[in-house]
Design an enzyme around this catalytic site. Structure first.
Site, PDB file in Angstrom:
ATOM      1  N   LYS A   3     -31.888 -37.483  35.887  1.00  0.00           N
ATOM      2  CA  LYS A   3     -31.513 -37.309  37.194  1.00  0.00           C
ATOM      3  C   LYS A   3     -32.623 -37.180  38.207  1.00  0.00           C
ATOM      4  CE  LYS A   3     -27.308 -34.927  35.976  1.00  0.00           C
ATOM      5  NZ  LYS A   3     -26.365 -33.861  36.002  1.00  0.00           N
ATOM      6  N   ASP A  61     -23.318 -33.028  41.800  1.00  0.00           N
ATOM      7  CA  ASP A  61     -23.225 -32.056  41.041  1.00  0.00           C
ATOM      8  C   ASP A  61     -22.894 -30.653  41.716  1.00  0.00           C
ATOM      9  OD1 ASP A  61     -23.027 -33.339  38.508  1.00  0.00           O
ATOM     10  OD2 ASP A  61     -25.452 -33.086  38.586  1.00  0.00           O
TER      11      ASP A  61
HETATM   12  P1  NDP Z   1     -32.439 -28.752  32.613  1.00  0.00           P
HETATM   13  O1  NDP Z   1     -32.761 -29.366  31.209  1.00  0.00           O
HETATM   14  O2  NDP Z   1     -33.176 -29.485  33.704  1.00  0.00           O
HETATM   15  O3  NDP Z   1     -32.859 -27.241  32.425  1.00  0.00           O
HETATM   16  C1  NDP Z   1     -32.322 -26.662  31.455  1.00  0.00           C
HETATM   17  C2  NDP Z   1     -32.613 -25.032  31.744  1.00  0.00           C
HETATM   18  O4  NDP Z   1     -31.999 -24.283  30.753  1.00  0.00           O
HETATM   19  C3  NDP Z   1     -34.098 -24.566  31.917  1.00  0.00           C
HETATM   20  O5  NDP Z   1     -33.949 -23.488  32.844  1.00  0.00           O
HETATM   21  C4  NDP Z   1     -34.337 -24.029  30.528  1.00  0.00           C
HETATM   22  O6  NDP Z   1     -35.158 -22.884  30.578  1.00  0.00           O
HETATM   23  C5  NDP Z   1     -32.858 -23.453  30.069  1.00  0.00           C
HETATM   24  N1  NDP Z   1     -32.791 -23.313  28.658  1.00  0.00           N
HETATM   25  C6  NDP Z   1     -32.390 -24.129  27.867  1.00  0.00           C
HETATM   26  N2  NDP Z   1     -32.132 -23.673  26.608  1.00  0.00           N
HETATM   27  C7  NDP Z   1     -32.485 -22.403  26.857  1.00  0.00           C
HETATM   28  C8  NDP Z   1     -32.203 -21.273  25.762  1.00  0.00           C
HETATM   29  N3  NDP Z   1     -31.775 -21.534  24.584  1.00  0.00           N
HETATM   30  N4  NDP Z   1     -32.312 -20.182  26.039  1.00  0.00           N
HETATM   31  C9  NDP Z   1     -32.643 -19.895  27.697  1.00  0.00           C
HETATM   32  N5  NDP Z   1     -32.720 -20.861  28.327  1.00  0.00           N
HETATM   33  C10 NDP Z   1     -32.630 -22.165  28.260  1.00  0.00           C
HETATM   34  O7  NDP Z   1     -31.204 -29.095  32.451  1.00  0.00           O
HETATM   35  P2  NDP Z   1     -29.639 -29.280  33.841  1.00  0.00           P
HETATM   36  O8  NDP Z   1     -30.214 -28.412  34.780  1.00  0.00           O
HETATM   37  O9  NDP Z   1     -29.980 -31.031  33.770  1.00  0.00           O
HETATM   38  O10 NDP Z   1     -28.634 -28.974  32.939  1.00  0.00           O
HETATM   39  C11 NDP Z   1     -28.142 -27.685  32.580  1.00  0.00           C
HETATM   40  C12 NDP Z   1     -26.748 -27.292  31.867  1.00  0.00           C
HETATM   41  O11 NDP Z   1     -25.901 -27.844  33.097  1.00  0.00           O
HETATM   42  C13 NDP Z   1     -26.457 -28.453  30.854  1.00  0.00           C
HETATM   43  O12 NDP Z   1     -25.822 -27.548  29.823  1.00  0.00           O
HETATM   44  C14 NDP Z   1     -25.483 -29.490  31.473  1.00  0.00           C
HETATM   45  O13 NDP Z   1     -24.745 -29.903  30.484  1.00  0.00           O
HETATM   46  C15 NDP Z   1     -24.868 -28.901  32.465  1.00  0.00           C
HETATM   47  N6  NDP Z   1     -24.194 -29.527  33.501  1.00  0.00           N
HETATM   48  C16 NDP Z   1     -22.683 -29.547  33.556  1.00  0.00           C
HETATM   49  C17 NDP Z   1     -22.262 -30.160  34.490  1.00  0.00           C
HETATM   50  C18 NDP Z   1     -20.894 -30.296  34.718  1.00  0.00           C
HETATM   51  O14 NDP Z   1     -20.343 -31.243  35.342  1.00  0.00           O
HETATM   52  N7  NDP Z   1     -20.116 -29.343  34.187  1.00  0.00           N
HETATM   53  C19 NDP Z   1     -23.053 -31.268  35.507  1.00  0.00           C
HETATM   54  C20 NDP Z   1     -24.410 -31.139  35.118  1.00  0.00           C
HETATM   55  C21 NDP Z   1     -25.054 -30.342  34.238  1.00  0.00           C
HETATM   56  P3  NDP Z   1     -36.993 -23.088  30.420  1.00  0.00           P
HETATM   57  O15 NDP Z   1     -37.586 -23.476  31.834  1.00  0.00           O
HETATM   58  O16 NDP Z   1     -37.493 -21.833  29.905  1.00  0.00           O
HETATM   59  O17 NDP Z   1     -37.055 -24.498  29.561  1.00  0.00           O
END
Ligand code: NDP
Length: 265
Positions: A65, A101
């Site tokens: 993205k 989104d």
């Molecule tokens: P990113 O990869 O950009 O960000 C991931 C975030 O999650 C970071 O803040 C990361 O923290 C945190 N994270 C990941 N694993 C863990 C964990 N085990 N414990 C705590 N924090 C964690 O992801 P996106 O923003 O692109 O996507 C986030 C979610 O949104 C996904 O699950 C995606 O599928 C969902 N989504 C759903 C949509 C829908 O239409 N329903 C549309 C778009 C997204 P850190 O910085 O510490 O690594």
């Protein structure tokens, strides 16, 4: 006009519901379009691949993205602020990018109309775009994240931010999992001790993960809280993207009517 081809590009894409959602809406509305999926490993090849496939438009998903944002020739004002896009249309060889989104999420939480204070668990791309739009609409948004690095841009934008170490819990109307914890694992999006202080005072708990009940929502249910998972967000981001794909030809209600059949198949 010839049939127009659309696709979702990402890695992975095999699980995506978007082809079904968009094809049901094309068929129902009588629009001559076809929507497929394409496994894009190298985000840098996005524009070239869209041109080679002859796409009229596309949705972009994980992990491209931000790269897609950079690849666009034109961005609308919200996409420029969000720094990440999930929808592209091609006009005269130029890529026009949008973020659907965040407005999709906003629409999905309409039912919690009395909520004012919101805590985001997570500081990724989805949290970034959504936090800006929610704040525009009058919500007070706080961001809690595992790591400090991603919080910097939120703090620069004036959001209250915290890591687990310096977080001082207070009551929030909505507690929202914006992380990918629970997507393919059984992890909570924050330490249980923190969630055990936040959930009891929340009016509702929301998850952006769709299609499965995450450990976060299971915990919220154990506290007897109203919950909402990510399917409505997925539906509404798709409705808004379809509106761009078909050049604002149909009402959102018409698009939604056909698209939401994808969720009962
Ligand atoms: P990113 O990869 O950009 O960000 C991931 C975030 O999650 C970071 O803040 C990361 O923290 C945190 N994270 C990941 N694993 C863990 C964990 N085990 N414990 C705590 N924090 C964690 O992801 P996106 O923003 O692109 O996507 C986030 C979610 O949104 C996904 O699950 C995606 O599928 C969902 N989504 C759903 C949509 C829908 O239409 N329903 C549309 C778009 C997204 P850190 O910085 O510490 O690594």
């Amino acid at each position: 006009m010839d049939r127009q081809l659309f696709a979702i590009l990402g890695n992975p894409v095999s699980h995506s519901k978007s082809p079904l959602m968009h094809n049901l809406a094309f068929k129902g509305l009588g629009f001559d379009g076809c929507y497929t999926r394409y496994l894009l490993k190298d985000g840098q090849a996005l524009k070239e691949m869209m041109m080679r496939l002859g796409l009229a438009g596309a949705n972009i998903t994980v992990p491209h993205k931000e790269v897609a944002f950079k690849a666009c020739d034109h961005l609308d004002s919200f996409a420029k602020r969000a720094g990440a896009i999930n929808t592209i249309i091609i006009k005269e060889g130029k890529l026009h990018g949008y973020n659907t989104d965040a407005p999709g999420f906003l629409r999905a939480i309409r039912e919690f109309s009395e909520a004012k204070t919101v805590l985001f668990l997570g500081a990724g791309g989805t949290a970034r775009a959504t936090s800006l739009l929610l704040r525009d609409r009058g919500y007070e948004v706080t961001i809690l994240n595992r790591g400090a690095q991603r919080l910097r841009s939120f703090a620069d934008d004036g959001f209250d931010t915290a890591t687990y170490e310096n977080f001082k819990p207070k009551p929030y109307d909505l507690v929202i999992n914006m992380t990918s914890a629970g997507l393919k694992d059984d992890l909570l999006p924050a330490p249980k001790a923190i969630l055990d202080t936040l959930i009891p005072t929340a009016k509702a708990c929301i998850d952006v993960v769709y299609g499965r009940e995450t450990p976060f929502l299971k915990l919220a249910k154990r506290y007897g809280k109203p919950t909402k998972e990510g399917s409505d967000m997925l539906l509404y981001q798709g409705v808004i993207a379809f509106d761009y794909f078909t050049d604002h030809h149909y009402s959102h209600a018409e698009i939604e009517f056909f698209m939401k059949k994808a969720f009962i198949i």
